[in-house]
Scaffold this motif. Structure first.
Motif, PDB file in Angstrom:
ATOM      1  N   VAL A 149       0.923  -0.906  -0.258  1.00  0.00           N
ATOM      2  CA  VAL A 149       0.222  -0.475  -0.368  1.00  0.00           C
ATOM      3  C   VAL A 149       1.128   1.424   0.419  1.00  0.00           C
ATOM      4  N   GLN A 150       1.634   1.687  -1.145  1.00  0.00           N
ATOM      5  CA  GLN A 150       1.733   2.613  -1.045  1.00  0.00           C
ATOM      6  C   GLN A 150       1.264   3.970  -1.176  1.00  0.00           C
ATOM      7  N   SER A 151       1.609   5.264  -0.575  1.00  0.00           N
ATOM      8  CA  SER A 151       1.119   6.283  -1.362  1.00  0.00           C
ATOM      9  C   SER A 151       1.999   7.575  -1.672  1.00  0.00           C
ATOM     10  N   PRO A 152       1.206   8.674  -1.942  1.00  0.00           N
ATOM     11  CA  PRO A 152       2.535   9.594  -2.996  1.00  0.00           C
ATOM     12  C   PRO A 152       2.562  10.526  -2.136  1.00  0.00           C
ATOM     13  N   ASP A 153       2.137  10.280  -0.572  1.00  0.00           N
ATOM     14  CA  ASP A 153       2.969  11.778  -0.093  1.00  0.00           C
ATOM     15  C   ASP A 153       3.506  11.046   0.769  1.00  0.00           C
ATOM     16  N   GLY A 154       4.131   9.295   0.833  1.00  0.00           N
ATOM     17  CA  GLY A 154       4.659   8.309   1.716  1.00  0.00           C
ATOM     18  C   GLY A 154       4.697   8.585   3.395  1.00  0.00           C
ATOM     19  N   THR A 155       3.290   8.945   4.178  1.00  0.00           N
ATOM     20  CA  THR A 155       2.957   8.422   4.309  1.00  0.00           C
ATOM     21  C   THR A 155       3.335   6.753   5.079  1.00  0.00           C
ATOM     22  N   ASP A 156       3.069   6.616   6.271  1.00  0.00           N
ATOM     23  CA  ASP A 156       3.396   4.801   6.853  1.00  0.00           C
ATOM     24  C   ASP A 156       2.340   5.008   6.991  1.00  0.00           C
ATOM     25  N   GLN A 157       1.980   3.539   5.805  1.00  0.00           N
ATOM     26  CA  GLN A 157       0.962   2.505   5.312  1.00  0.00           C
ATOM     27  C   GLN A 157       0.548   1.580   6.131  1.00  0.00           C
ATOM     28  N   LEU A 158       1.241   0.857   7.206  1.00  0.00           N
ATOM     29  CA  LEU A 158       0.856  -0.130   7.714  1.00  0.00           C
ATOM     30  C   LEU A 158      -0.790  -0.418   8.047  1.00  0.00           C
ATOM     31  N   LYS A 159      -1.649   0.844   8.858  1.00  0.00           N
ATOM     32  CA  LYS A 159      -3.021   0.550   9.114  1.00  0.00           C
ATOM     33  C   LYS A 159      -4.360  -0.236   7.760  1.00  0.00           C
ATOM     34  N   PRO A 160      -3.645   0.357   6.709  1.00  0.00           N
ATOM     35  CA  PRO A 160      -4.684  -0.140   5.456  1.00  0.00           C
ATOM     36  C   PRO A 160      -4.334  -1.651   5.267  1.00  0.00           C
ATOM     37  N   ALA A 161      -2.994  -1.550   5.081  1.00  0.00           N
ATOM     38  CA  ALA A 161      -2.151  -2.997   5.093  1.00  0.00           C
ATOM     39  C   ALA A 161      -2.480  -3.998   5.591  1.00  0.00           C
ATOM     40  N   ARG A 162      -2.451  -3.398   7.026  1.00  0.00           N
ATOM     41  CA  ARG A 162      -3.008  -4.856   8.008  1.00  0.00           C
ATOM     42  C   ARG A 162      -4.817  -5.398   7.330  1.00  0.00           C
ATOM     43  N   GLN A 163      -5.739  -4.331   7.734  1.00  0.00           N
ATOM     44  CA  GLN A 163      -7.267  -4.229   7.284  1.00  0.00           C
ATOM     45  C   GLN A 163      -6.667  -5.081   5.341  1.00  0.00           C
ATOM     46  N   ILE A 164      -6.177  -5.397   4.611  1.00  0.00           N
ATOM     47  CA  ILE A 164      -6.462  -5.573   3.602  1.00  0.00           C
ATOM     48  C   ILE A 164      -5.853  -7.531   4.150  1.00  0.00           C
ATOM     49  N   ALA A 165      -4.606  -7.734   4.908  1.00  0.00           N
ATOM     50  CA  ALA A 165      -4.598  -8.697   5.278  1.00  0.00           C
ATOM     51  C   ALA A 165      -5.454  -8.769   6.267  1.00  0.00           C
ATOM     52  N   GLU A 166      -5.727  -8.486   7.409  1.00  0.00           N
ATOM     53  CA  GLU A 166      -7.406  -9.227   7.596  1.00  0.00           C
ATOM     54  C   GLU A 166      -8.857  -9.964   7.185  1.00  0.00           C
ATOM     55  N   LYS A 167      -8.412  -9.366   5.517  1.00  0.00           N
ATOM     56  CA  LYS A 167      -9.961  -9.910   5.247  1.00  0.00           C
ATOM     57  C   LYS A 167      -9.205 -11.353   4.211  1.00  0.00           C
ATOM     58  N   VAL A 168      -8.010 -11.059   3.840  1.00  0.00           N
ATOM     59  CA  VAL A 168      -7.498 -11.978   3.016  1.00  0.00           C
ATOM     60  C   VAL A 168      -7.144 -12.748   4.214  1.00  0.00           C
ATOM     61  N   LEU A 169      -6.938 -12.906   4.850  1.00  0.00           N
ATOM     62  CA  LEU A 169      -7.004 -14.573   5.524  1.00  0.00           C
ATOM     63  C   LEU A 169      -7.931 -14.701   6.638  1.00  0.00           C
ATOM     64  N   GLU A 170      -8.948 -13.953   6.387  1.00  0.00           N
ATOM     65  CA  GLU A 170     -10.514 -14.555   6.844  1.00  0.00           C
ATOM     66  C   GLU A 170     -11.096 -15.011   4.891  1.00  0.00           C
ATOM     67  N   ARG A 171     -10.531 -15.030   4.483  1.00  0.00           N
ATOM     68  CA  ARG A 171     -10.804 -15.450   3.213  1.00  0.00           C
ATOM     69  C   ARG A 171     -10.480 -16.923   3.102  1.00  0.00           C
ATOM     70  N   LEU A 172      -8.704 -16.731   3.025  1.00  0.00           N
ATOM     71  CA  LEU A 172      -8.425 -18.310   3.059  1.00  0.00           C
ATOM     72  C   LEU A 172      -8.972 -19.253   3.930  1.00  0.00           C
ATOM     73  N   SER A 173      -9.107 -18.420   5.555  1.00  0.00           N
ATOM     74  CA  SER A 173      -9.481 -19.873   6.112  1.00  0.00           C
ATOM     75  C   SER A 173     -11.351 -19.770   5.971  1.00  0.00           C
ATOM     76  N   LYS A 174     -11.825 -19.106   5.577  1.00  0.00           N
ATOM     77  CA  LYS A 174     -13.009 -20.333   4.808  1.00  0.00           C
ATOM     78  C   LYS A 174     -13.120 -20.981   3.657  1.00  0.00           C
ATOM     79  N   ILE A 175     -11.794 -20.792   2.914  1.00  0.00           N
ATOM     80  CA  ILE A 175     -11.563 -21.468   1.400  1.00  0.00           C
ATOM     81  C   ILE A 175     -10.764 -22.908   2.285  1.00  0.00           C
TER      82      ILE A 175
END
Length: 178
Positions: A149-175
Motif C-alpha cells: 500500500v503505497q501513498s504519494p505523500d509517503g505516509t506510513d501505510q501499515l494500518k490499511p495494509a493490515r486491514q487488507i491482510a485481515e480480509k485476505v486471511l479471513e477469506r483464506l480460512s473460509k476457502i
C-alpha cells in the motif's frame, strides 16, 4: 566465492538456499486467485476513492498472473498502489526461513530507511517493511502474502495494509474450510 560477495548479498543467498529446502515434505500450493482474495471493492474501501486495476503488456499477451492483483487509486504521475502478491514456498518452515533472511536484507535497504518491524497477530507471522517500500509480508502456512500500500505523500501505510491482510486471511480460512 562467498568471500567475494558483498556482505548485503549474504541474506539473499541464504534465502535462496533456504527456498531449496531439505528433506521436509512440500506443501501443496494454494489454488486461489489473488483478485478473489483482494477485490476491487476492497481496494476502493481502503483507498476511499476510485481505483483502476493495473496490467502490463505482458499480462495482455499471456494473461493475468492469478498470484497477483494490483490496483492504482492515483494517477500515472502520482500512483497510489494497492496490491496483493501470493508467493508459494516449499513448506511453512521454508517460508519462515525465507522471511527471516529477508528481514536482514530489508533492514539494510535504503528505501526502507531501516523501518522493519514484526506485526503481531497476523497469520503465522508478519513483517512490516516501511520507508518507500510500504509492504506487509504475512505468512499463512507455506504461502507468503505480500501486501503493498503505497501513498504519494509517503505516509506510513501499515494500518490499511493490515486491514487488507485481515480480509485476505479471513477469506483464506473460509476457502480452507470448504
Amino acid at each position: 566465492m562467498i568471500t567475494s560477495l558483498r556482505r548485503s548479498s549474504v541474506p539473499l543467498l541464504l534465502a535462496i538456499l533456504a527456498a531449496c529446502g531439505g528433506s521436509e515434505k512440500a506443501s501443496p500450493p494454494l489454488k486461489v486467485d489473488a483478485c478473489t482474495l483482494f477485490t476491487d471493492a476492497d481496494a476502493m474501501a481502503i483507498a476511499g476513492e476510485s481505483i483502476v486495476a493495473m496490467s502490463s503488456t505482458l499480462d495482455e499477451a499471456r494473461g493475468r498472473d492469478p498470484g497477483q492483483c494490483i490496483y492504482n487509486s492515483g494517477n500515472l504521475e502520482q500512483p497510489r498502489i494497492l496490491s496483493l502478491l501470493i508467493r508459494q514456498h516449499r513448506s511453512p518452515t521454508t517460508a519462515k526461513r525465507t522471511l527471516e533472511a529477508s528481514r536482514s536484507t530489508f533492514t539494510t535497504m535504503t528505501v526502507t530507511k531501516g523501518h522493519v518491524q514484526d506485526v503481531p497477530g497476523l497469520g503465522d507471522g508478519a513483517l512490516w517493511v516501511g520507508g518507500s517500500l510500504q509492504q506487509l509480508h504475512v505468512l499463512r502456512g507455506a504461502a507468503e502474502l505480500v501486501i503493498t500500500v503505497q501513498s504519494p505523500d509517503g505516509t506510513d501505510q501499515l494500518k490499511p495494509a493490515r486491514q487488507i491482510a485481515e480480509k485476505v486471511l479471513e477469506r483464506l480460512s473460509k476457502i480452507a474450510k470448504a
